[in-house]
Motif scaffolding. Structure first.
Motif, PDB file in Angstrom:
ATOM      1  N   LYS A   1      59.372   3.814 -46.430  1.00 37.03           N
ATOM      2  CA  LYS A   1      58.201   3.366 -47.180  1.00 37.03           C
ATOM      3  C   LYS A   1      57.557   4.493 -47.972  1.00 37.03           C
ATOM      4  O   LYS A   1      57.224   4.334 -49.148  1.00 37.03           O
ATOM      5  CB  LYS A   1      57.179   2.758 -46.212  1.00 37.03           C
ATOM      6  CG  LYS A   1      55.917   2.248 -46.882  1.00 37.03           C
ATOM      7  CD  LYS A   1      54.951   1.664 -45.863  1.00 37.03           C
ATOM      8  CE  LYS A   1      53.662   1.205 -46.526  1.00 37.03           C
ATOM      9  NZ  LYS A   1      52.695   0.667 -45.537  1.00 37.03           N
ATOM     10  N   ASN A   2      57.372   5.645 -47.355  1.00 38.74           N
ATOM     11  CA  ASN A   2      56.692   6.752 -48.019  1.00 38.74           C
ATOM     12  C   ASN A   2      57.472   7.238 -49.245  1.00 38.74           C
ATOM     13  O   ASN A   2      56.895   7.570 -50.277  1.00 38.74           O
ATOM     14  CB  ASN A   2      56.501   7.900 -47.024  1.00 38.74           C
ATOM     15  CG  ASN A   2      55.192   8.617 -47.230  1.00 38.74           C
ATOM     16  OD1 ASN A   2      54.182   8.013 -47.553  1.00 38.74           O
ATOM     17  ND2 ASN A   2      55.203   9.921 -47.047  1.00 38.74           N
TER      18      ASN A   2
ATOM     19  N   LYS B   1      50.691  17.293 -53.257  1.00 40.58           N
ATOM     20  CA  LYS B   1      50.027  16.084 -53.738  1.00 40.58           C
ATOM     21  C   LYS B   1      48.811  16.397 -54.594  1.00 40.58           C
ATOM     22  O   LYS B   1      48.600  15.777 -55.648  1.00 40.58           O
ATOM     23  CB  LYS B   1      49.628  15.213 -52.545  1.00 40.58           C
ATOM     24  CG  LYS B   1      49.138  13.818 -52.915  1.00 40.58           C
ATOM     25  CD  LYS B   1      48.885  12.988 -51.659  1.00 40.58           C
ATOM     26  CE  LYS B   1      48.361  11.610 -51.998  1.00 40.58           C
ATOM     27  NZ  LYS B   1      48.120  10.792 -50.792  1.00 40.58           N
TER      28      LYS B   1
ATOM     29  N   MET C   1      61.177  15.077 -48.630  1.00 40.19           N
ATOM     30  CA  MET C   1      61.038  13.787 -47.965  1.00 40.19           C
ATOM     31  C   MET C   1      62.376  13.151 -47.603  1.00 40.19           C
ATOM     32  O   MET C   1      62.453  12.341 -46.674  1.00 40.19           O
ATOM     33  CB  MET C   1      60.252  12.815 -48.861  1.00 40.19           C
ATOM     34  CG  MET C   1      58.861  13.274 -49.225  1.00 40.19           C
ATOM     35  SD  MET C   1      58.111  12.254 -50.528  1.00 40.19           S
ATOM     36  CE  MET C   1      57.832  10.734 -49.653  1.00 40.19           C
TER      37      MET C   1
ATOM     38  N   LYS D   1      48.539   6.324 -52.306  1.00 35.20           N
ATOM     39  CA  LYS D   1      49.077   5.600 -51.156  1.00 35.20           C
ATOM     40  C   LYS D   1      50.128   6.408 -50.390  1.00 35.20           C
ATOM     41  O   LYS D   1      50.560   6.004 -49.306  1.00 35.20           O
ATOM     42  CB  LYS D   1      49.709   4.281 -51.610  1.00 35.20           C
ATOM     43  CG  LYS D   1      48.818   3.405 -52.487  1.00 35.20           C
ATOM     44  CD  LYS D   1      47.585   2.937 -51.751  1.00 35.20           C
ATOM     45  CE  LYS D   1      46.745   2.013 -52.640  1.00 35.20           C
ATOM     46  NZ  LYS D   1      45.500   1.572 -51.955  1.00 35.20           N
ATOM     47  N   VAL D   2      50.564   7.539 -50.945  1.00 35.56           N
ATOM     48  CA  VAL D   2      51.612   8.353 -50.322  1.00 35.56           C
ATOM     49  C   VAL D   2      51.010   9.275 -49.272  1.00 35.56           C
ATOM     50  O   VAL D   2      50.056   9.994 -49.540  1.00 35.56           O
ATOM     51  CB  VAL D   2      52.363   9.192 -51.389  1.00 35.56           C
ATOM     52  CG1 VAL D   2      53.416  10.076 -50.724  1.00 35.56           C
ATOM     53  CG2 VAL D   2      53.008   8.276 -52.417  1.00 35.56           C
ATOM     54  N   ASP D   3      51.589   9.261 -48.076  1.00 37.03           N
ATOM     55  CA  ASP D   3      51.157  10.129 -46.986  1.00 37.03           C
ATOM     56  C   ASP D   3      51.942  11.437 -47.080  1.00 37.03           C
ATOM     57  O   ASP D   3      53.123  11.490 -46.746  1.00 37.03           O
ATOM     58  CB  ASP D   3      51.410   9.459 -45.640  1.00 37.03           C
ATOM     59  CG  ASP D   3      50.935  10.302 -44.460  1.00 37.03           C
ATOM     60  OD1 ASP D   3      50.402  11.402 -44.698  1.00 37.03           O
ATOM     61  OD2 ASP D   3      51.101   9.863 -43.316  1.00 37.03           O
ATOM     62  N   GLU D   4      51.283  12.506 -47.542  1.00 36.91           N
ATOM     63  CA  GLU D   4      51.968  13.777 -47.743  1.00 36.91           C
ATOM     64  C   GLU D   4      52.525  14.345 -46.440  1.00 36.91           C
ATOM     65  O   GLU D   4      53.586  14.960 -46.409  1.00 36.91           O
ATOM     66  CB  GLU D   4      51.022  14.792 -48.391  1.00 36.91           C
ATOM     67  CG  GLU D   4      51.708  16.104 -48.751  1.00 36.91           C
ATOM     68  CD  GLU D   4      50.817  17.017 -49.562  1.00 36.91           C
ATOM     69  OE1 GLU D   4      51.329  17.980 -50.148  1.00 36.91           O
ATOM     70  OE2 GLU D   4      49.596  16.777 -49.629  1.00 36.91           O
TER      71      GLU D   4
END
Length: 413
Positions: free
Chosen positions: A235-236, A300, A351, A409-412
């Motif tokens: 998802k990320n 980010k 990632m 919305k991205v979780d670093e």
């Protein structure tokens, strides 16, 4: 470069090599040369700008459609460099052919330009994916930023040679026409690209890979569909890709169409070349700065800064009228261009699972390349509809705003 090992240096030098293409073919000499050829063919300024945008959109679509499956196949041991060499050959070959196109044939010129874009863009899929093979997760921001920074400095050398050739031609010091001078710059670009790619070809190899299997193409499709089916497990990664899709679209569109916009404003060829050269020197330190700041602030936050800078650029671009205005705009672009590209690449590289890096960088590139279709298309349509290129540039704000929203919305971590 002292802090980089042999593999990292060889990898970073490819940015030094292919940025000559970005500078001369994508951003400066070829777009300006095409404008003169199009004008001789009776095209209006707005129509030639639109045709340039359509060509970028069509050629990048080819790579976009191929990127994920090629990346998945390239994950098999030994395949990454083979695909790199294939697209590299296409890029250098058709860049060379640009020098031999008749001066009264803008359509054939655009045809060859489209193939150079396919080669250039296709090569970058596997070049980006090599980042996981040459560097650790902790060093990726630094190495990626150094690559882009080297690209900005490296591109200025063949570009300055090109400017000298063009100036000497215009002053009748060199016994060649201006079109012939432009063609010489295309040859210089292809030679530069070829020579400085040699270190990567010699010293960089695929370390992370999937073991070879029978029916690799069929199984690559299965792995690709399995990845898509399990998006919730990644998802990320895909949230970032959607953010990247929008904001890099705006970035690439501004890079690809800046000189066309400058020409429409009535800025002379020499003034445009000098301004865009200065942009490279501004981009060099700012790209390194982005890499260093990311170690303290995180990637980010640096991406937020880049997106905000480009949004301001679009607004300012609507109001510019003179060469001085264009210079200010170009300096602003230089302050963010390399940084946002370098941090995006390393942010994504951290990632993804390394043994499937090609597959995921295939997605990275398809999102980037499909985005590169929409931006020029948007500018082309708005420009044709209104008769004003500035309206097309202003419309790019939509892309940066959407990119910013998705990035939140991205979780670093």
């Amino acid at each position: 470069m002292k802090g980089l090992n042999k593999q990292e240096k060889s990898w970073a030098l490819y940015d030094w090599a292919n940025s000559a293409y970005s500078m001369t073919i994508t951003s400066t000499v070829l777009p300006i040369y095409f404008k003169s050829v199009a004008e001789a063919g009776g095209m209006s300024s707005s129509n030639s700008t639109a045709l340039w945008g359509y060509t970028i959109s069509l050629s990048t679509m080819v790579v976009s459609l191929l990127a994920p499956i090629l990346g998945t196949i390239a994950d098999y041991k030994g395949n990454k460099k083979k695909f790199f060499k294939f697209f590299f050959t296409i890029g250098v070959l058709f860049t060379t052919l640009l020098a031999f196109i008749p001066e009264n044939n803008p359509i054939l010129l655009l045809f060859c330009y489209g193939f150079t874009l396919v080669g250039f863009s296709g090569t970058n899929i596997f070049y980006d994916a090599f980042l996981v093979d040459v560097s650790s997760k902790e060093r990726m921001d630094k190495v990626s930023s150094y690559g882009f920074a080297l690209g900005y400095i490296g591109s200025t050398i063949p570009f300055m040679i090109s400017i000298v050739i063009v100036l000497l031609s215009q002053k009748n010091i060199l016994p060649i026409s201006l079109p012939m001078a432009c063609k010489l710059t295309f040859l210089i670009t292809s030679i530069w690209w070829l020579i400085f790619t040699i270190p990567l070809l010699k010293n960089v190899n695929q370390i992370y890979y999937v073991e070879p299997e029978s029916n690799p193409v069929q199984k690559s499709f299965k792995r690709l569909f399995l990845t898509l089916k399990e998006i919730k497990n990644h998802k990320n990664i895909f949230l970032f890709l959607f953010a990247y899709f929008f904001y890099i679209d705006g970035v690439d569109t501004i890079i690809g169409m800046a000189t066309s916009y400058g020409t429409d404003l009535g800025i002379s060829m020499i003034a445009l070349l000098i301004i865009l050269l200065l942009t490279q020197f501004v981009a060099f330190p700012f790209t390194i700065l982005y890499g260093k700041l990311s170690e303290k602030l995180g990637g980010k936050k640096l991406l937020y800064i880049g997106i905000a800078t480009y949004t301001i650029i679009c607004v300012y671009g609507y109001f510019i009228k003179t060469a001085v205005d264009f210079l200010i705009l170009a300096m602003a672009v230089g302050s963010a261009q390399g940084g946002i590209q370098a941090i995006s690449r390393s942010f994504f590289g951290k990632m993804v699972p390394k043994e499937h890096a090609n597959e995921f960088f295939g997605f990275y590139n398809i999102f980037g390349k499909f985005a590169a279709i929409i931006g020029p298309l948007l500018v082309a349509i708005i420009t044709q509809a209104t008769g004003q290129t500035r309206n097309g540039i202003l419309s790019l704000i939509i892309l940066f705003v959407l990119g910013f929203i998705c990035l939140t919305k991205v979780d670093e971590e």
